[in-house]
Every structure is written in C-alpha cells, then in structure tokens.
Write a protein that holds these residues in place. Structure first.
Motif, short mmCIF file in Angstrom:
data_model
loop_
_atom_site.label_atom_id
_atom_site.label_comp_id
_atom_site.label_asym_id
_atom_site.label_seq_id
_atom_site.Cartn_x
_atom_site.Cartn_y
_atom_site.Cartn_z
N SER A 125 0.86 -1.18 0.00
CA SER A 125 0.00 0.00 0.00
C SER A 125 0.89 1.23 0.00
O SER A 125 2.12 1.12 0.01
CB SER A 125 -0.87 0.03 1.26
N TRP A 126 0.25 2.39 0.05
CA TRP A 126 1.00 3.62 0.33
C TRP A 126 1.69 3.40 1.67
O TRP A 126 1.10 2.83 2.60
CB TRP A 126 0.04 4.81 0.38
N PRO A 127 2.95 3.79 1.82
CA PRO A 127 3.71 3.46 3.03
C PRO A 127 3.07 3.88 4.35
O PRO A 127 3.25 3.22 5.37
CB PRO A 127 5.05 4.19 2.82
N SER A 128 2.29 4.95 4.38
CA SER A 128 1.71 5.41 5.65
C SER A 128 0.66 4.44 6.20
O SER A 128 0.29 4.56 7.37
CB SER A 128 1.10 6.80 5.49
N LEU A 129 0.22 3.47 5.42
CA LEU A 129 -0.76 2.49 5.90
C LEU A 129 -0.10 1.27 6.53
O LEU A 129 -0.78 0.40 7.08
CB LEU A 129 -1.66 2.01 4.76
N ARG A 130 1.21 1.20 6.45
CA ARG A 130 1.96 0.03 6.92
C ARG A 130 1.56 -0.38 8.34
O ARG A 130 1.22 -1.54 8.60
CB ARG A 130 3.47 0.32 6.85
N THR A 131 1.56 0.55 9.27
CA THR A 131 1.24 0.23 10.66
C THR A 131 -0.21 -0.19 10.81
O THR A 131 -0.52 -1.15 11.54
CB THR A 131 1.56 1.43 11.58
N ASP A 132 -1.13 0.49 10.12
CA ASP A 132 -2.55 0.12 10.18
C ASP A 132 -2.75 -1.31 9.70
O ASP A 132 -3.50 -2.09 10.30
CB ASP A 132 -3.40 1.05 9.33
N LEU A 133 -2.09 -1.67 8.60
CA LEU A 133 -2.23 -3.02 8.06
C LEU A 133 -1.62 -4.06 9.01
O LEU A 133 -2.22 -5.11 9.25
CB LEU A 133 -1.61 -3.10 6.67
N ARG A 134 -0.46 -3.76 9.54
CA ARG A 134 0.16 -4.69 10.50
C ARG A 134 -0.71 -4.86 11.74
O ARG A 134 -0.90 -5.98 12.23
CB ARG A 134 1.55 -4.20 10.89
N ASN A 135 -1.26 -3.76 12.24
CA ASN A 135 -2.13 -3.83 13.42
C ASN A 135 -3.41 -4.63 13.15
O ASN A 135 -4.01 -5.17 14.07
CB ASN A 135 -2.48 -2.43 13.93
N ALA A 136 -3.82 -4.69 11.88
CA ALA A 136 -5.01 -5.45 11.49
C ALA A 136 -4.68 -6.90 11.17
O ALA A 136 -5.56 -7.66 10.77
CB ALA A 136 -5.68 -4.79 10.29
N GLY A 137 -3.40 -7.29 11.34
CA GLY A 137 -3.02 -8.69 11.17
C GLY A 137 -2.42 -9.05 9.83
O GLY A 137 -2.18 -10.22 9.55
N ALA A 138 -2.15 -8.05 9.00
CA ALA A 138 -1.54 -8.32 7.69
C ALA A 138 -0.02 -8.22 7.78
O ALA A 138 0.53 -7.63 8.70
CB ALA A 138 -2.05 -7.31 6.66
N THR A 139 0.63 -8.79 6.79
CA THR A 139 2.07 -8.59 6.60
C THR A 139 2.21 -7.56 5.49
O THR A 139 1.67 -7.74 4.39
CB THR A 139 2.76 -9.90 6.19
N TRP A 140 2.90 -6.46 5.77
CA TRP A 140 3.07 -5.39 4.79
C TRP A 140 4.42 -5.54 4.11
O TRP A 140 5.43 -5.79 4.77
CB TRP A 140 2.99 -4.03 5.47
#
Length: 180
Positions: A125-140
């Motif tokens: 994704s756009w890099p600023s979503l990295r933490t949101d995605l990780r917190n939601a259980g995804a691997t970024w």
C-alpha cells in the motif's frame, strides 16, 4: 466480467480510477462505477479537483453477486470516507466472503482494514498504511504489486500511481484466472 469500481462521492485519485478502468475496458470487461450516493463522483488529482464521473450503481442497492471482481482505487479521502460507511464496508466484505477477487491501490487498503479482511494476508500500500495493516493482522511489504492468495479469494495490491501499469496487468490476470 462485470467489475465494480467502488468510490466515495469525492476524493478518489483520478488516475487510480481511470487507468484501471480503461485497462478493464481494453481487456473486454465491463467496469461499473459504484458509490455510496447516486449522481456523480468528484475525482481529484492529488489535492486539486479533477473530473466528475457518473455513478452507475449505489451501494445498498447492488451486491457483490452482480460482479466478478472489485477494484478499490485510492486517494486519501476516498477510502477514509468508505471505511466509515457501513454499507460500503459490507459490500467489500461480501466479495471476500464469496471468494471473488479484489484489487486495491495506494490508500484503498484502509477500507479492507475496516472490513476486517486483511488478517493473515500479505499486502502492499502507500507506506503510511503500513502500521494500520500490521495492526489489522496483515504482513506489509514494499513491492510494486503484491498478489495474495491466502484466504477464500485473491487480493491484488499496489503502492501508488507509479505502480499502475503493474497493478493493471496483475489485477486483470488474476481476475481473468478467477473465471470471470
């Protein structure tokens, strides 16, 4: 194949709507603009207003059953609005529950986070979503395009407008392989 392009009434990044749309047309698919309201949507070129586009179907009056796949264009405001609309989130979730392919670019994975469909998946994704995605259980991952087939459906993600060529090629290949 009918492909839903889900956008908010305003805030979609125009190039992230128009290039995948044209790629779908060129590949013989039928793109359909779906939004949370009837009328027109207002696209943007970064922070500047760009063109408007007519809404063809409204969330809540259509369903994932009507489409072979879903494309989620980005823009910062677009997914931020969609993730606060219960019908839009349910529409997105239905594609996953039905095993239909989904493609999302730039900030669009915010809507996927809200739909709770990224856990255990690998996305970009756009890099600023990295933490949101990780917190939601995804691997970024920081990749031009990422195809994840973990789960009931395939998910194609890309980082930004510069990745559009690879994004379009990947999503069309995945959608085509899913039987359209």
């Amino acid at each position: 194949m009918r492909i839903a392009f889900l956008t908010a009434p305003e805030g979609v990044e125009q190039v992230e709507l128009t290039e995948p749309w044209q790629a779908a047309v060129d590949a013989g698919h039928e793109p359909v603009l779906v939004s949370t309201q009837s009328g027109k949507i207002q696209a943007f070129d970064h922070l500047d207003k760009a063109d408007t586009f007519p809404v063809q179907e409204v969330v809540g009056e259509t369903s994932a059953d009507s489409f072979g796949g879903l494309v989620l264009p980005g823009g910062v405001a677009n997914p931020d609005f969609l993730r606060t609309d219960e019908k839009a989130v349910a529409f997105v979730r239905d594609f996953f529950e039905q095993g239909r392919p989904v493609a999302a670019i730039c900030h669009a994975p915010w809507t996927l986070v809200e739909a709770d469909v990224v856990r255990g998946r690998v996305l970009t994704s756009w890099p600023s979503l990295r933490t949101d995605l990780r917190n939601a259980g995804a691997t970024w991952v920081d990749e031009q395009v990422q195809i994840c087939d973990h789960g009931p459906n395939k998910l194609v993600t890309s980082r930004k407008p510069d990745d559009l060529k690879a994004f379009c090629e990947a999503y069309l290949e995945v959608f085509g392989s899913e039987g359209g």
